[in-house]
Structures are given as structure tokens and as C-alpha cells.
Design a protein around this motif. Structure first.
Motif, PDB file in Angstrom:
ATOM      1  N   VAL A 104       0.827  -1.208   0.000  1.00 29.91           N
ATOM      2  CA  VAL A 104       0.000   0.000   0.000  1.00 29.91           C
ATOM      3  C   VAL A 104       0.858   1.253   0.000  1.00 29.91           C
ATOM      4  CG1 VAL A 104      -1.608   1.368   1.406  1.00 29.91           C
ATOM      5  CG2 VAL A 104      -2.007  -1.082   1.061  1.00 29.91           C
ATOM      6  N   TYR A 105       1.928   1.243   0.775  1.00 29.66           N
ATOM      7  CA  TYR A 105       2.807   2.420   0.857  1.00 29.66           C
ATOM      8  C   TYR A 105       3.360   2.782  -0.524  1.00 29.66           C
ATOM      9  CZ  TYR A 105       6.647   5.450   2.333  1.00 29.66           C
ATOM     10  OH  TYR A 105       7.508   6.508   2.486  1.00 29.66           O
ATOM     11  N   ALA A 106       3.803   1.782  -1.273  1.00 27.04           N
ATOM     12  CA  ALA A 106       4.345   2.037  -2.613  1.00 27.04           C
ATOM     13  C   ALA A 106       3.267   2.589  -3.543  1.00 27.04           C
ATOM     14  CB  ALA A 106       4.937   0.751  -3.195  1.00 27.04           C
ATOM     15  N   LEU A 107       2.075   2.051  -3.447  1.00 25.59           N
ATOM     16  CA  LEU A 107       0.975   2.534  -4.287  1.00 25.59           C
ATOM     17  C   LEU A 107       0.588   3.964  -3.935  1.00 25.59           C
ATOM     18  CD1 LEU A 107      -1.171  -0.725  -4.277  1.00 25.59           C
ATOM     19  CD2 LEU A 107      -0.138   0.317  -6.301  1.00 25.59           C
ATOM     20  N   ARG A 108       0.592   4.286  -2.650  1.00 22.20           N
ATOM     21  CA  ARG A 108       0.265   5.652  -2.235  1.00 22.20           C
ATOM     22  C   ARG A 108       1.302   6.637  -2.763  1.00 22.20           C
ATOM     23  NH1 ARG A 108      -3.335   8.063  -1.211  1.00 22.20           N
ATOM     24  NH2 ARG A 108      -3.111   8.937   0.875  1.00 22.20           N
ATOM     25  N   LEU A 109       2.593   6.230  -2.741  1.00 25.21           N
ATOM     26  CA  LEU A 109       3.638   7.104  -3.286  1.00 25.21           C
ATOM     27  C   LEU A 109       3.432   7.345  -4.776  1.00 25.21           C
ATOM     28  CD1 LEU A 109       6.969   5.918  -1.596  1.00 25.21           C
ATOM     29  CD2 LEU A 109       5.674   8.010  -1.140  1.00 25.21           C
ATOM     30  N   ALA A 110       2.834   6.376  -5.453  1.00 21.74           N
ATOM     31  CA  ALA A 110       2.581   6.502  -6.889  1.00 21.74           C
ATOM     32  C   ALA A 110       1.303   7.295  -7.175  1.00 21.74           C
ATOM     33  CB  ALA A 110       2.490   5.123  -7.529  1.00 21.74           C
ATOM     34  N   GLY A 111       0.633   7.779  -6.115  1.00 24.67           N
ATOM     35  CA  GLY A 111      -0.536   8.622  -6.317  1.00 24.67           C
ATOM     36  C   GLY A 111      -1.865   7.915  -6.259  1.00 24.67           C
ATOM     37  N   VAL A 112      -1.878   6.640  -5.857  1.00 26.98           N
ATOM     38  CA  VAL A 112      -3.139   5.893  -5.760  1.00 26.98           C
ATOM     39  C   VAL A 112      -3.844   6.275  -4.457  1.00 26.98           C
ATOM     40  CG1 VAL A 112      -4.176   3.592  -5.706  1.00 26.98           C
ATOM     41  CG2 VAL A 112      -2.118   4.011  -7.084  1.00 26.98           C
ATOM     42  N   SER A 113      -5.142   6.456  -4.510  1.00 30.15           N
ATOM     43  CA  SER A 113      -5.905   6.823  -3.315  1.00 30.15           C
ATOM     44  C   SER A 113      -5.831   5.702  -2.277  1.00 30.15           C
ATOM     45  CB  SER A 113      -7.369   7.088  -3.672  1.00 30.15           C
ATOM     46  OG  SER A 113      -8.010   5.881  -4.068  1.00 30.15           O
ATOM     47  N   ALA A 114      -6.051   6.053  -1.008  1.00 33.69           N
ATOM     48  CA  ALA A 114      -5.914   5.078   0.075  1.00 33.69           C
ATOM     49  C   ALA A 114      -6.833   3.870  -0.092  1.00 33.69           C
ATOM     50  CB  ALA A 114      -6.139   5.763   1.420  1.00 33.69           C
ATOM     51  N   PRO A 115      -8.131   4.067  -0.367  1.00 29.01           N
ATOM     52  CA  PRO A 115      -9.003   2.884  -0.527  1.00 29.01           C
ATOM     53  C   PRO A 115      -8.593   2.011  -1.714  1.00 29.01           C
ATOM     54  CG  PRO A 115     -10.307   4.873  -0.176  1.00 29.01           C
ATOM     55  CD  PRO A 115      -8.913   5.324  -0.430  1.00 29.01           C
ATOM     56  N   GLN A 116      -8.240   2.660  -2.835  1.00 26.55           N
ATOM     57  CA  GLN A 116      -7.839   1.905  -4.020  1.00 26.55           C
ATOM     58  C   GLN A 116      -6.516   1.189  -3.787  1.00 26.55           C
ATOM     59  OE1 GLN A 116      -9.616   1.274  -6.603  1.00 26.55           O
ATOM     60  NE2 GLN A 116      -8.084   0.191  -7.810  1.00 26.55           N
ATOM     61  N   ALA A 117      -5.592   1.837  -3.078  1.00 25.78           N
ATOM     62  CA  ALA A 117      -4.292   1.229  -2.789  1.00 25.78           C
ATOM     63  C   ALA A 117      -4.464  -0.033  -1.946  1.00 25.78           C
ATOM     64  CB  ALA A 117      -3.394   2.224  -2.072  1.00 25.78           C
ATOM     65  N   ARG A 118      -5.387   0.025  -0.983  1.00 30.36           N
ATOM     66  CA  ARG A 118      -5.627  -1.165  -0.159  1.00 30.36           C
ATOM     67  C   ARG A 118      -6.203  -2.295  -1.001  1.00 30.36           C
ATOM     68  NH1 ARG A 118      -6.019  -2.997   4.947  1.00 30.36           N
ATOM     69  NH2 ARG A 118      -7.617  -4.557   5.363  1.00 30.36           N
ATOM     70  N   ARG A 119      -7.168  -1.966  -1.866  1.00 29.99           N
ATOM     71  CA  ARG A 119      -7.750  -3.002  -2.721  1.00 29.99           C
ATOM     72  C   ARG A 119      -6.692  -3.606  -3.640  1.00 29.99           C
ATOM     73  NH1 ARG A 119     -12.111   0.686  -2.824  1.00 29.99           N
ATOM     74  NH2 ARG A 119     -11.376   1.596  -4.790  1.00 29.99           N
ATOM     75  N   GLN A 120      -5.897  -2.746  -4.270  1.00 29.75           N
ATOM     76  CA  GLN A 120      -4.865  -3.242  -5.184  1.00 29.75           C
ATOM     77  C   GLN A 120      -3.794  -4.020  -4.434  1.00 29.75           C
ATOM     78  OE1 GLN A 120      -5.105   0.658  -8.119  1.00 29.75           O
ATOM     79  NE2 GLN A 120      -3.177  -0.444  -7.982  1.00 29.75           N
ATOM     80  N   GLY A 121      -3.478  -3.604  -3.215  1.00 29.79           N
ATOM     81  CA  GLY A 121      -2.478  -4.316  -2.421  1.00 29.79           C
ATOM     82  C   GLY A 121      -2.934  -5.718  -2.072  1.00 29.79           C
ATOM     83  N   ILE A 122      -4.201  -5.835  -1.663  1.00 30.90           N
ATOM     84  CA  ILE A 122      -4.751  -7.162  -1.344  1.00 30.90           C
ATOM     85  C   ILE A 122      -4.765  -8.036  -2.598  1.00 30.90           C
ATOM     86  CG2 ILE A 122      -6.846  -8.394  -0.669  1.00 30.90           C
ATOM     87  CD1 ILE A 122      -7.449  -6.043   1.216  1.00 30.90           C
ATOM     88  N   ASP A 123      -5.180  -7.460  -3.724  1.00 34.21           N
ATOM     89  CA  ASP A 123      -5.209  -8.220  -4.979  1.00 34.21           C
ATOM     90  C   ASP A 123      -3.805  -8.709  -5.351  1.00 34.21           C
ATOM     91  OD1 ASP A 123      -7.912  -7.808  -5.193  1.00 34.21           O
ATOM     92  OD2 ASP A 123      -7.755  -6.169  -6.657  1.00 34.21           O
ATOM     93  N   ALA A 124      -2.808  -7.845  -5.183  1.00 32.56           N
ATOM     94  CA  ALA A 124      -1.435  -8.198  -5.553  1.00 32.56           C
ATOM     95  C   ALA A 124      -0.903  -9.338  -4.694  1.00 32.56           C
ATOM     96  CB  ALA A 124      -0.526  -6.971  -5.428  1.00 32.56           C
ATOM     97  N   LEU A 125      -1.175  -9.296  -3.398  1.00 28.60           N
ATOM     98  CA  LEU A 125      -0.693 -10.344  -2.503  1.00 28.60           C
ATOM     99  C   LEU A 125      -1.454 -11.649  -2.713  1.00 28.60           C
ATOM    100  CD1 LEU A 125      -0.157  -8.210   0.708  1.00 28.60           C
ATOM    101  CD2 LEU A 125       1.616  -9.279  -0.690  1.00 28.60           C
ATOM    102  N   GLN A 126      -2.749 -11.555  -3.010  1.00 32.22           N
ATOM    103  CA  GLN A 126      -3.518 -12.763  -3.300  1.00 32.22           C
ATOM    104  C   GLN A 126      -3.035 -13.406  -4.599  1.00 32.22           C
ATOM    105  OE1 GLN A 126      -7.576 -11.319  -3.197  1.00 32.22           O
ATOM    106  NE2 GLN A 126      -7.845 -11.908  -1.052  1.00 32.22           N
TER     107      GLN A 126
END
Length: 246
Positions: A104-126
Motif C-alpha cells: 500500500v505504501y508504494a501505491l500511495r507514493l505513486a498517487g493511488v488513493s488510500a481505498p484503491q491502494a488497499r484493494r490493489q495491495g490485497i489483490d497483488a498479494l492474493q
């Protein structure tokens, strides 16, 4: 307009022109030119001290050459496209946070919103098969799990090109297999991979192109099948025979 902006953000090829890097009066890197990104996977091989890591860090714009220039899709590297060129090191650099929070931290640095970053982070780890360790602190993970988290984090940013510097050198065979499977799926989706590897089996499994380096120079850049089966380059033949290149 969105399509035009998306195209302009792409990093289709990474090129180094007339690259030279010196330290203490000694030339460590001397390349008239190199272009990477045409093949889905390029393996950079060669003995220790050949300049492989220096080349990768220079092409990733983490080091500035003394002479020459690096081009991403025809223009100089810039912060706007920074997340489009990823780098995965032999020893992953992870924050003292959970596996998910690292992504999530990396996604937030790239400009992704907090809710979207969490969703994408979970998807990436799954997608990486790491569902069970999503909330586990990174420092409590095994070496193989840490590297898989670092790869999931890199892929979550959807880079155009990902550089690996001996990324599986310190992990167990099972983790190596899962990492290679993850990379293969990403390449099928268009990722271009450039990997430094001393594992000849891994090069044969993943690469379509091989770059052999020695003494800061590119000795050969050719298709994988040609390199292993047909090359007439004397230095390449010595390396393939297992001789020490000094």
C-alpha cells in the motif's frame, strides 16, 4: 486525452548510449550502446565484477553515468514515469510494517488513493499466493516470503519494465519457482523483464535474449537459443564452458 496521456507514460524500451562510468580513475562501465525491452525477458550474465549491477542501476536512473545518456522510450528518465521502471534487489528492502502495508505504501507514493491502494495491495498479494501473511509484519517473514512480497509490491505498480538483480539468489527452490511463475504471468500481460542471474537454468527457463558482460563491456547480446547453442564469440564460449573470466 486519457489515451494520449497513457501512451506518453509508457516506457517501451530502455536505451543506454555511449555509457561510461569511472571510479578512482578506473573505467567500470564502457558501452557504446545497449537497448533492452524488445524481448519479453533479457538475462544479463557474466562473472562477478563484470559491471552487471552498475549497468542495471544506471539504466534505472539510480546512478548517473560520467558520460553518455539513458533514454526511456526515447526521452530522458523523469519522475513522472519513475514507477514504470521497477527494480527488485537480491535482498529486499521492506518497511517495518505488514506485508499489505508495504504494498500500500508504494501505491500511495505513486498517487493511488488510500481505498484503491488497499484493494490493489490485497489483490497483488492474493495473486502472489500470499493471502495468509497479508497482516504479518515483514520482519517476521522468511527470506522467500519477503522476496515474494517485494515482487508483489513491484508488480502492483504495473511497471512497463522490471529489473531484477539476483532476485532469487538467496531464496529456497520453492520460492524461486513461485517467483518465476509470477514473473511469467506478468510477462504474458506485457511486462518486459531484465534480470541479472548466475543461475543458467533460470536463464534458460525465462529468457529470450542474453547479454554477456565482462570487464564493464557487453561481449555479446543475442537470442537465448543462439547464445547457448550457436555462438562463435570466444569469450561467450569460455563462459559457457565454465572457465573463469578475468
Amino acid at each position: 486525452m486519457a489515451d494520449s496521456q497513457s501512451v506518453s507514460m509508457r516506457v517501451g524500451t530502455v536505451v543506454g548510449e555511449s555509457l561510461q562510468l569511472e571510479r578512482g580513475g578506473r573505467c567500470l562501465l564502457d558501452l557504446p550502446g545497449i537497448s533492452l525491452g524488445q524481448a519479453p525477458c533479457t538475462a544479463i550474465v557474466g562473472p562477478n565484477g563484470a559491471g552487471k549491477s552498475l549497468l542495471v542501476r544506471t539504466l534505472c536512473a539510480l546512478m548517473v553515468p560520467d558520460r553518455g545518456q539513458v533514454l526511456w522510450a526515447g526521452s530522458a528518465p523523469d519522475a513522472r514515469r519513475r514507477h514504470k521502471v521497477g527494480l527488485l534487489l537480491q535482498r529486499p528492502v521492506l518497511l517495518r510494517r505488514s506485508a499489505l502495508q508495504n504494498v500500500v505504501y508504494a501505491l500511495r507514493l505513486a498517487g493511488v488513493s488510500a481505498p484503491q491502494a488497499r484493494r490493489q495491495g490485497i489483490d497483488a498479494l492474493q495473486a502472489a499466493g500470499l493471502d495468509a501473511i497479508i497482516d504479518v509484519p515483514a520482519q517476521r517473514l522468511s527470506g522467500g516470503e519477503q522476496q515474494r512480497v517485494a515482487l508483489a509490491r513491484a508488480l502492483a505498480l504495473k511497471p512497463d519494465m522490471l529489473f531484477l538483480d539476483e532476485a532469487t539468489a538467496n531464496v529456497d527452490p520453492a520460492s524461486t519457482l513461485m517467483i518465476e511463475q509470477q514473473l511469467s504471468v506478468a510477462m504474458e500481460s506485457g511486462l518486459r523483464l531484465v534480470m541479472i542471474s548466475h543461475d543458467v537454468g533460470q536463464v534458460r527457463r525465462l529468457a529470450q535474449e542474453v547479454v554477456l558482460m565482462h570487464n564493464g563491456q557487453v561481449v555479446e547480446q543475442s537470442p537465448c537459443a543462439f547464445f547457448f547453442n550457436q555462438t562463435n564469440n570466444p569469450v561467450s564460449r569460455r563462459w559457457l564452458a565454465g572457465e573463469l573470466l578475468v
